[in-house]
Design a protein around this motif. Structure first.
Motif, short mmCIF file in Angstrom:
data_model
loop_
_atom_site.label_atom_id
_atom_site.label_comp_id
_atom_site.label_asym_id
_atom_site.label_seq_id
_atom_site.Cartn_x
_atom_site.Cartn_y
_atom_site.Cartn_z
N LEU A 1 5.63 51.60 107.68
CA LEU A 1 6.27 52.77 108.27
C LEU A 1 5.67 53.11 109.64
N ALA A 2 4.34 52.99 109.76
CA ALA A 2 3.68 53.25 111.03
C ALA A 2 4.12 52.23 112.08
N PHE A 3 4.24 50.98 111.66
CA PHE A 3 4.70 49.95 112.59
C PHE A 3 6.12 50.22 113.06
N LEU A 4 7.01 50.55 112.10
CA LEU A 4 8.40 50.82 112.46
C LEU A 4 8.55 52.08 113.31
N GLY A 5 7.78 53.13 112.95
CA GLY A 5 7.91 54.40 113.65
C GLY A 5 7.21 54.45 114.99
N LEU A 6 5.91 54.13 114.99
CA LEU A 6 5.12 54.25 116.21
C LEU A 6 5.26 53.04 117.12
N GLY A 7 5.34 51.86 116.51
CA GLY A 7 5.41 50.64 117.31
C GLY A 7 6.82 50.28 117.71
N ALA A 8 7.65 49.93 116.70
CA ALA A 8 8.99 49.41 116.97
C ALA A 8 9.97 50.48 117.45
N THR B 1 10.60 43.66 112.69
CA THR B 1 11.11 44.80 111.91
C THR B 1 11.93 44.36 110.71
N PHE B 2 12.59 43.19 110.79
CA PHE B 2 13.37 42.72 109.65
C PHE B 2 12.49 42.52 108.43
N ASN C 1 0.90 53.69 98.39
CA ASN C 1 0.82 52.27 98.72
C ASN C 1 0.48 52.12 100.20
N PRO C 2 -0.71 51.63 100.53
CA PRO C 2 -1.10 51.52 101.95
C PRO C 2 -0.19 50.59 102.76
N LEU C 3 0.39 49.57 102.11
CA LEU C 3 1.29 48.67 102.83
C LEU C 3 2.58 49.37 103.23
N ASN C 4 3.02 50.34 102.41
CA ASN C 4 4.19 51.13 102.78
C ASN C 4 3.92 51.93 104.05
N TRP C 5 2.75 52.56 104.11
CA TRP C 5 2.38 53.36 105.28
C TRP C 5 2.18 52.47 106.50
N LEU C 6 1.61 51.29 106.29
CA LEU C 6 1.40 50.36 107.40
C LEU C 6 2.74 49.94 108.01
N LEU D 1 12.09 58.64 108.00
CA LEU D 1 10.64 58.56 108.15
C LEU D 1 10.24 57.82 109.42
N ARG D 2 10.96 56.74 109.72
CA ARG D 2 10.65 55.94 110.91
C ARG D 2 10.78 56.75 112.19
N PHE D 3 11.88 57.46 112.34
CA PHE D 3 12.12 58.15 113.60
C PHE D 3 11.47 59.53 113.66
#
Length: 318
Positions: free
Chosen positions: A244-251, A23-24, A237-242, A42-44
């Motif tokens: 955000l999805a990792f931080l929100g749904l995964g982490a 996440t860092f 920017n697809p990397l921004n969404w990637l 956005l993450r939570f």
């Protein structure tokens, strides 16, 4: 041999630590386009939606007084902790933040001993803690990183570490209620989102909508950016969404639920000790994803950190 319940807890704790270690990097990338507060919201929000999809049922508490544990967990472990960590990363190096935040276990042990009457502060626990911190320092410096002290960022990170100790005690109380882990985590996130509302209102009243003049300007930590051109740029920017999805749904959605299970199966303090490994994961991930070299110092630090984990787990027979 580990019991089945302990093995499940160990697996969930390991997955959480691994993902939190990444996440860092994700947060550092997103801070180029979003404020620390926007990343938090956005993450939570994504995490809350994800948990609703997994378990679309409301959580009912038999004793409404227990709601205080969810509220306090949402504030301490999500709103305040995550916001302070995001702000800390924007003020100081990720290495500094990872070192300081990794002392969470000692605060968890202290608060557990005070509020839960659990005895964890044994000589071996403290020795393991000191070994792990020393190893973390070697890993984070990695032979090339120069410790750059930034009082504001470092104090924010220290405050976040203290808050995680409060969160861990609340999770112990919540786990004792025997509730569904996903529903309980979602309730914590709901309180966290509610606590974010005053921060957003404060931002609007003090900073307004903060129009963007140039694409490379320094984004204030507490700000909402409503510039249409800049929003078009960053949200396409697809990397921004990637990230955000990792931080929100995964982490967040997965890891917080998994962490609650780990705390229930292993015990709060025993699970939290695994946080020592987060800087190790960060360095290893940076090596493979970003091509950063791992020095001999970093490798030795990883070994010492893991040794510290084992030492802290040694328990004296009664």
């Amino acid at each position: 041999m580990l019991k089945k319940s302990s093995l499940v807890g160990l697996i969930f704790a390991s997955l959480s630590v691994f993902m939190w270690g990444i996440t860092f990097v994700s947060t550092k990338y997103l801070l180029r386009s979003f404020s620390a507060f926007e990343i938090l919201v956005l993450r939570f929000f994504l995490a809350y939606l994800g948990l609703w999809i997994l378990r679309p049922k409301s959580l009912h508490l038999e004793d409404k007084k227990n709601e205080i544990y969810f509220a306090l967990a949402g504030f301490s472990g999500v709103t305040a902790y995550q916001f302070m960590e995001n702000m800390a990363i924007s003020y100081t190096s990720a290495s500094n933040v990872s070192i300081i935040v990794s002392i969470c276990p000692i605060f968890t042990a202290i608060f557990s001993q005070i509020f839960l009457k659990e005895k964890h502060l044994t000589p071996t626990f403290l020795l393991g803690f000191l070994l792990a911190i020393f190893g973390i320092a070697l890993v984070s410096f990695n032979g090339v990183v120069i410790l750059h002290l930034s009082p504001k960022g470092d104090l924010l990170a220290l405050g976040a570490a203290v808050l995680w100790g409060v969160y861990s005690v609340c999770v112990s109380k919540i786990n004792a209620l025997g509730l569904d882990s996903i529903q309980a985590t979602r309730r914590i996130f709901l309180w966290a989102l509610l606590f974010m509302i005053p921060i957003g209102l404060f931002s609007i009243m003090t900073l307004g909508t903060f129009p963007v003049s140039t694409p490379d300007f320094k984004i204030p930590g507490i700000s909402l950016l409503l510039d249409s051109e800049f929003n078009h740029f960053r949200f396409l920017n697809p990397l921004n969404w990637l990230n955000l999805a990792f931080l929100g749904l995964g982490a967040s959605a997965f890891c917080f639920a998994a962490w609650n299970i780990a705390c229930e199966r292993l015990g709060t303090v025993r699970a939290t000790v695994g946080i020592y490994l987060i800087p190790v994961v960060t360095i290893i991930f940076a090596f493979f994803a970003l091509g950063e070299n791992i020095s001999l110092m970093g490798a030795i630090g990883a070994v010492i950190t893991i040794a510290g984990l084992f030492v802290s787990e040694i328990k004296k027979d009664d």
